[in-house]
Design a protein around this motif. Structure first.
Motif, PDB file in Angstrom:
ATOM      1  N   GLN A  50       0.937  -1.237  -0.013  1.00  0.00           N
ATOM      2  CA  GLN A  50      -0.043   0.017   0.002  1.00  0.00           C
ATOM      3  C   GLN A  50       0.853   1.045  -0.117  1.00  0.00           C
ATOM      4  N   TRP A  51       0.418   2.365  -0.426  1.00  0.00           N
ATOM      5  CA  TRP A  51       0.871   3.657  -0.651  1.00  0.00           C
ATOM      6  C   TRP A  51       1.116   4.246   0.891  1.00  0.00           C
ATOM      7  N   TRP A  52       2.289   4.914   0.998  1.00  0.00           N
ATOM      8  CA  TRP A  52       2.438   5.393   2.291  1.00  0.00           C
ATOM      9  C   TRP A  52       3.175   6.799   1.989  1.00  0.00           C
ATOM     10  N   ILE A  53       2.680   8.022   2.443  1.00  0.00           N
ATOM     11  CA  ILE A  53       3.217   9.213   2.077  1.00  0.00           C
ATOM     12  C   ILE A  53       3.932   9.625   3.522  1.00  0.00           C
ATOM     13  N   TRP A  54       5.136  10.205   3.315  1.00  0.00           N
ATOM     14  CA  TRP A  54       5.754  10.822   4.367  1.00  0.00           C
ATOM     15  C   TRP A  54       5.984  12.302   4.064  1.00  0.00           C
ATOM     16  N   TYR A  55       5.978  13.272   5.035  1.00  0.00           N
ATOM     17  CA  TYR A  55       5.963  14.766   4.759  1.00  0.00           C
ATOM     18  C   TYR A  55       6.746  15.063   6.132  1.00  0.00           C
ATOM     19  N   ILE A  56       7.587  16.260   5.637  1.00  0.00           N
ATOM     20  CA  ILE A  56       8.179  17.214   6.683  1.00  0.00           C
ATOM     21  C   ILE A  56       7.955  18.532   6.417  1.00  0.00           C
ATOM     22  N   TRP A  59      10.466  25.392   8.288  1.00  0.00           N
ATOM     23  CA  TRP A  59       9.798  26.695   8.318  1.00  0.00           C
ATOM     24  C   TRP A  59      10.974  27.511   7.667  1.00  0.00           C
ATOM     25  N   ASN A  60      10.683  28.644   7.405  1.00  0.00           N
ATOM     26  CA  ASN A  60      11.674  29.668   6.628  1.00  0.00           C
ATOM     27  C   ASN A  60      12.944  29.999   7.418  1.00  0.00           C
ATOM     28  N   ASP A  61      12.672  29.746   8.944  1.00  0.00           N
ATOM     29  CA  ASP A  61      13.871  30.174   9.648  1.00  0.00           C
ATOM     30  C   ASP A  61      14.835  28.883   9.825  1.00  0.00           C
ATOM     31  N   GLY A  62      14.525  27.905   9.161  1.00  0.00           N
ATOM     32  CA  GLY A  62      15.215  26.685   9.435  1.00  0.00           C
ATOM     33  C   GLY A  62      14.763  25.591  10.313  1.00  0.00           C
ATOM     34  N   GLU A  63      13.878  25.916  11.248  1.00  0.00           N
ATOM     35  CA  GLU A  63      13.324  24.913  12.057  1.00  0.00           C
ATOM     36  C   GLU A  63      12.563  23.754  11.507  1.00  0.00           C
ATOM     37  N   ARG A  64      12.538  22.579  11.811  1.00  0.00           N
ATOM     38  CA  ARG A  64      11.934  21.541  11.200  1.00  0.00           C
ATOM     39  C   ARG A  64      11.046  20.996  12.177  1.00  0.00           C
ATOM     40  N   GLU A  65       9.902  20.392  11.801  1.00  0.00           N
ATOM     41  CA  GLU A  65       9.079  19.578  12.586  1.00  0.00           C
ATOM     42  C   GLU A  65       9.433  18.315  12.365  1.00  0.00           C
ATOM     43  N   ARG A  66       8.767  17.355  13.177  1.00  0.00           N
ATOM     44  CA  ARG A  66       8.990  15.952  13.063  1.00  0.00           C
ATOM     45  C   ARG A  66       8.343  15.383  11.582  1.00  0.00           C
ATOM     46  N   SER A  67       9.036  14.589  10.935  1.00  0.00           N
ATOM     47  CA  SER A  67       8.538  14.053   9.917  1.00  0.00           C
ATOM     48  C   SER A  67       7.189  13.170  10.388  1.00  0.00           C
ATOM     49  N   THR A  68       6.377  13.112   9.500  1.00  0.00           N
ATOM     50  CA  THR A  68       4.935  12.640   9.706  1.00  0.00           C
ATOM     51  C   THR A  68       4.477  11.630   8.655  1.00  0.00           C
ATOM     52  N   GLU A  69       3.839  10.504   8.943  1.00  0.00           N
ATOM     53  CA  GLU A  69       3.703   9.615   7.925  1.00  0.00           C
ATOM     54  C   GLU A  69       2.039   9.729   7.867  1.00  0.00           C
ATOM     55  N   ASP A  70       1.552   9.346   6.427  1.00  0.00           N
ATOM     56  CA  ASP A  70       0.255   9.429   6.389  1.00  0.00           C
ATOM     57  C   ASP A  70      -0.068   8.168   5.352  1.00  0.00           C
ATOM     58  N   TYR A  71      -1.091   7.429   5.629  1.00  0.00           N
ATOM     59  CA  TYR A  71      -1.467   6.263   4.944  1.00  0.00           C
ATOM     60  C   TYR A  71      -3.009   6.147   5.014  1.00  0.00           C
ATOM     61  N   PRO A  72      -3.484   5.400   4.122  1.00  0.00           N
ATOM     62  CA  PRO A  72      -4.925   5.101   3.643  1.00  0.00           C
ATOM     63  C   PRO A  72      -5.478   4.996   5.325  1.00  0.00           C
ATOM     64  N   PRO A  73      -6.708   6.275   5.588  1.00  0.00           N
ATOM     65  CA  PRO A  73      -7.382   6.854   4.290  1.00  0.00           C
ATOM     66  C   PRO A  73      -6.828   8.204   4.054  1.00  0.00           C
ATOM     67  N   PHE A  74      -5.544   8.437   4.161  1.00  0.00           N
ATOM     68  CA  PHE A  74      -4.854   9.808   3.840  1.00  0.00           C
ATOM     69  C   PHE A  74      -5.555  10.987   4.244  1.00  0.00           C
ATOM     70  N   ALA A  76      -3.953  13.734   5.885  1.00  0.00           N
ATOM     71  CA  ALA A  76      -3.148  14.808   5.457  1.00  0.00           C
ATOM     72  C   ALA A  76      -3.036  14.943   3.737  1.00  0.00           C
ATOM     73  N   VAL A  77      -2.772  13.784   3.431  1.00  0.00           N
ATOM     74  CA  VAL A  77      -2.689  13.724   1.631  1.00  0.00           C
ATOM     75  C   VAL A  77      -3.981  14.638   1.122  1.00  0.00           C
ATOM     76  N   GLU A  78      -4.886  14.096   1.704  1.00  0.00           N
ATOM     77  CA  GLU A  78      -6.490  14.796   1.088  1.00  0.00           C
ATOM     78  C   GLU A  78      -6.505  16.044   1.302  1.00  0.00           C
ATOM     79  N   GLU A  79      -5.878  16.689   2.631  1.00  0.00           N
ATOM     80  CA  GLU A  79      -5.877  18.186   2.744  1.00  0.00           C
ATOM     81  C   GLU A  79      -4.786  18.662   1.840  1.00  0.00           C
ATOM     82  N   MET A  80      -3.639  18.201   1.561  1.00  0.00           N
ATOM     83  CA  MET A  80      -2.646  18.695   0.764  1.00  0.00           C
ATOM     84  C   MET A  80      -3.090  18.784  -0.759  1.00  0.00           C
TER      85      MET A  80
END
Length: 122
Positions: A50-56, A59-74, A76-80
């Motif tokens: 099954q497909w699995w989408i990761w996103y990170i 921010w413009n100041d270089g700070e990063r959030e933790r990477s996040t995974e999204d899988y069915p029913p997706f 975050a993917v549907e939001e994007m």
């Protein structure tokens, strides 16, 4: 017939394969979201990948959030796909809904290089 089937074809997920988009709040660009499309083993029968989408978020100041995974029913993917992303940050001032504008592949590659996004980032 193979015992393990490949993931179902889903062209709507193609933009998430090394994708990148600009996050904006009230018309001001504030960061980026970078995505990666991978697969995982489904536990349902017949066995299928099954497909699995990761996103990170970066921010413009270089700070990063933790990477996040999204899988069915997706969720975050549907939001994007709809042109926005709800970010749940450890910094409450950054949590919220952001507009998302996808970059073309060349722009995505340039942004990945600028922010040092590699497969290990996910």
């Amino acid at each position: 017939m193979p015992l393990i089937k490949p993931p179902h074809a889903d062209p709507s997920l193609d933009r998430f394969d090394d994708g990148a988009g600009v996050l904006a709040l009230e018309g001001r660009d504030v960061g980026f979201v970078f995505t990666a499309k991978q697969w995982f083993w489904s536990l349902s029968w017949p066995l299928r990948r099954q497909w699995w989408i990761w996103y990170i978020v970066v921010w413009n100041d270089g700070e990063r959030e933790r990477s996040t995974e999204d899988y069915p029913p997706f969720i975050a993917v549907e939001e994007m796909k709809g042109g926005h992303l709800t970010v749940d940050s450890e910094d409450d001032s950054r949590s919220g809904r952001y507009d998302l504008r996808w970059l073309h592949p060349r722009g995505a590659d340039e942004a990945r290089t600028r922010w040092s996004i590699t497969p290990a980032s996910f």
